[in-house]
Design a protein around this motif. Structure first.
Motif, PDB file in Angstrom:
ATOM      1  N   PRO A  92     100.792  21.599   3.518  1.00 43.43           N
ATOM      2  CA  PRO A  92     101.609  20.962   2.605  1.00 43.43           C
ATOM      3  C   PRO A  92     100.878  19.862   1.194  1.00 43.43           C
ATOM      4  CG  PRO A  92     103.252  20.393   3.840  1.00 43.43           C
ATOM      5  CD  PRO A  92     101.987  21.468   4.772  1.00 43.43           C
ATOM      6  N   VAL A  93     100.240  18.880   2.273  1.00 44.95           N
ATOM      7  CA  VAL A  93      99.939  17.277   1.783  1.00 44.95           C
ATOM      8  C   VAL A  93      98.879  17.987   1.325  1.00 44.95           C
ATOM      9  CG1 VAL A  93      99.105  15.103   2.432  1.00 44.95           C
ATOM     10  CG2 VAL A  93     101.341  15.973   3.436  1.00 44.95           C
ATOM     11  N   SER A  94      97.909  18.944   2.016  1.00 42.77           N
ATOM     12  CA  SER A  94      96.981  18.864   0.551  1.00 42.77           C
ATOM     13  C   SER A  94      97.018  19.956  -0.219  1.00 42.77           C
ATOM     14  CB  SER A  94      95.932  20.006   1.606  1.00 42.77           C
ATOM     15  OG  SER A  94      95.545  19.229   3.755  1.00 42.77           O
ATOM     16  N   ILE A  95      97.859  20.700  -0.377  1.00 42.65           N
ATOM     17  CA  ILE A  95      98.266  21.269  -1.348  1.00 42.65           C
ATOM     18  C   ILE A  95      99.008  20.972  -1.956  1.00 42.65           C
ATOM     19  CG2 ILE A  95     100.587  23.208  -2.042  1.00 42.65           C
ATOM     20  CD1 ILE A  95      99.894  24.518   0.361  1.00 42.65           C
ATOM     21  N   LEU A  96      99.633  20.046  -2.131  1.00 40.33           N
ATOM     22  CA  LEU A  96      99.758  18.981  -3.365  1.00 40.33           C
ATOM     23  C   LEU A  96      98.785  18.321  -3.630  1.00 40.33           C
ATOM     24  CD1 LEU A  96     103.530  17.331  -2.298  1.00 40.33           C
ATOM     25  CD2 LEU A  96     103.056  19.760  -3.640  1.00 40.33           C
ATOM     26  N   CYS A 134     108.451  23.265   3.466  1.00 30.98           N
ATOM     27  CA  CYS A 134     107.187  22.685   4.319  1.00 30.98           C
ATOM     28  C   CYS A 134     108.191  21.283   4.791  1.00 30.98           C
ATOM     29  CB  CYS A 134     105.884  22.815   4.632  1.00 30.98           C
ATOM     30  SG  CYS A 134     105.061  24.243   4.810  1.00 30.98           S
ATOM     31  N   ILE A 135     107.527  20.702   3.393  1.00 35.24           N
ATOM     32  CA  ILE A 135     108.176  18.878   3.881  1.00 35.24           C
ATOM     33  C   ILE A 135     109.588  18.553   3.973  1.00 35.24           C
ATOM     34  CG2 ILE A 135     108.229  17.187   2.558  1.00 35.24           C
ATOM     35  CD1 ILE A 135     105.686  17.879   0.846  1.00 35.24           C
ATOM     36  N   MET A 171     110.213  10.259   2.337  1.00 38.14           N
ATOM     37  CA  MET A 171     109.878   9.662   1.306  1.00 38.14           C
ATOM     38  C   MET A 171     108.858  10.853   0.155  1.00 38.14           C
ATOM     39  SD  MET A 171     109.787   5.954   2.640  1.00 38.14           S
ATOM     40  CE  MET A 171     108.575   4.921   0.829  1.00 38.14           C
ATOM     41  N   ILE A 172     107.524  11.126   1.208  1.00 37.44           N
ATOM     42  CA  ILE A 172     107.334  12.088   1.232  1.00 37.44           C
ATOM     43  C   ILE A 172     108.130  13.014   0.736  1.00 37.44           C
ATOM     44  CG2 ILE A 172     105.205  13.949   1.731  1.00 37.44           C
ATOM     45  CD1 ILE A 172     104.329  12.046   3.791  1.00 37.44           C
ATOM     46  N   LEU A 229     101.926   7.984   2.165  1.00 30.86           N
ATOM     47  CA  LEU A 229     102.576   7.880   3.666  1.00 30.86           C
ATOM     48  C   LEU A 229     102.065   8.953   4.263  1.00 30.86           C
ATOM     49  CD1 LEU A 229     105.902   7.759   1.016  1.00 30.86           C
ATOM     50  CD2 LEU A 229     105.246   6.191   2.746  1.00 30.86           C
ATOM     51  N   TYR A 230     101.836   9.210   4.350  1.00 32.70           N
ATOM     52  CA  TYR A 230     100.998  10.358   5.363  1.00 32.70           C
ATOM     53  C   TYR A 230      99.699   9.686   5.891  1.00 32.70           C
ATOM     54  CZ  TYR A 230      98.769  14.529   7.213  1.00 32.70           C
ATOM     55  OH  TYR A 230      98.256  15.480   8.438  1.00 32.70           O
TER      56      TYR A 230
END
Length: 166
Positions: free
Chosen positions: A84-88, A63-64, A140-141, A106-107
């Motif tokens: 994807p941020v939540s998963i990570l 996704c990212i 950067m993410i 960053l998000y």
């Protein structure tokens, strides 16, 4: 962004860094190849390290990486990053790693930067890079996610190793 840096247009881009359609095409191929190669390597590494949870990490990477490859500038497009941020952030131990903290920071920044102030740099040579902070932060993410995957073996075992960035 590459078009803004390398293709002249009297209205939209009067000051390109380099007016060269050939270098634009080369840059586009190089960018896509780099991201896809890093995606494949990251997904293989995630499969080796995360085993039963590899699919979650691979989905987040995909996704990212997709948003890096095909960026869109509307704010609501960045809601796509929330999954994807939540998963990570849900992976790993009770305390977040430095990479997870960077990803979250960053998000959050994506939603709070005053982009209208930065639009004035668009089409002004190298300053054009400043007009696209969301692309920079998304990249950067992506990099922080790759580092998280690479370092996750050490994070899971408690043995922290120094990761060399080439």
């Amino acid at each position: 962004l590459l078009a803004r840096l390398m293709i002249f247009d009297s209205t939209l881009n009067p000051q390109p860094v380099l007016n060269s359609p050939i270098w634009y095409a080369f840059g586009l191929v190089a960018s896509y190849t780099s991201v896809v190669t890093l995606l494949v390597l990251g997904m293989k590494r995630a499969a080796q390290i995360w085993k039963d949870r590899a699919l979650n990490v691979q989905f987040a990477l995909l996704c990212i990486g997709g948003i890096v490859l095909f960026p869109a500038s509307a704010t609501y497009h960045f809601l796509l990053l929330s999954v994807p941020v939540s998963i990570l952030l849900a992976l790993g131990k009770k305390t977040w790693s430095i990479e997870q903290k960077i990803i979250l920071g960053l998000y959050v920044c994506i939603g709070f930067i005053p982009y209208s102030l930065l639009r004035e740099f668009d089409g002004k040579g190298l300053l054009t890079l400043l007009a696209y902070p969301r692309l920079l932060m998304t990249t950067m993410i992506f990099a922080a996610t790759l580092l998280f995957v690479e370092r996750s073996k050490a994070l899971q075992t408690g043995h922290h190793e120094q990761v060399q960035i080439a």
